[in-house]
Design an enzyme around this catalytic site. Sequence first.
Site, short mmCIF file in Angstrom:
data_model
loop_
_atom_site.label_atom_id
_atom_site.label_comp_id
_atom_site.label_asym_id
_atom_site.label_seq_id
_atom_site.Cartn_x
_atom_site.Cartn_y
_atom_site.Cartn_z
N PRO A 84 -6.79 -72.41 22.26
CA PRO A 84 -6.01 -71.16 22.31
C PRO A 84 -5.57 -70.58 20.97
O PRO A 84 -4.39 -70.59 20.62
CB PRO A 84 -4.80 -71.57 23.15
CG PRO A 84 -4.62 -73.02 22.86
CD PRO A 84 -6.01 -73.57 22.69
N CYS A 85 -6.49 -69.99 20.24
CA CYS A 85 -6.14 -69.36 18.96
C CYS A 85 -5.29 -68.11 19.14
O CYS A 85 -4.64 -67.66 18.20
CB CYS A 85 -7.41 -69.05 18.16
SG CYS A 85 -8.63 -68.07 19.03
#
Length: 196
Positions: A160-161
Amino acid sequence: MLRGFSGNVRCSRINQLVGLPFREGREKPIVGMAMELSYVVVDTPMGPFTVGASESAVHEAFFGKPAASVSVGSHAKQPVLAMQAKEQVEQYFAGKRSTFSLPIAVQGTPFQRKAWAALDKIPFGKAISYSEQADLMGEPGKARAVGMANGRNPVCLIVPCHRVVGKNGNLTGYAFGVDTKKKLLDFELNLSLNSE
């Protein structure tokens, strides 16, 4: 060896270097071990989301459709892992999943892999700054390098950037647009607030 996780048990999933196929928007193919990937496209509220998987791991995940030269197989021809990835992405957008339990195999520098592994530690519904991520990695003062590494994350959403924001809380760059990043953060925040 690839390691996944299930439930709330998190462990590093980004630990094997392999080659990735060429994707539109990538300036050049990444050279590595040749393999055949199967692609599935999932319809999401943010538009199409594509996952590229081999028999053993997910290698690529991005918003958009694959390049025209890449064929997306029928359900009957998809390996089990590609279908599991599709199902987990659908569960995520249905509000039934906050983490992914898929084996990941990506290529990157040691610093990039360290940055991507740190992303996995950010809880669902939360956001941290690039400097906080650098501190989490044991790399204080390297917020800009962290941002560049996050921008090269080949398995967005699954790693989850989108949960990393500017120091002042501003939404800064995201490979698939700041609007998509805002929608993802709002989606997760609303779900996490409703589950408390």
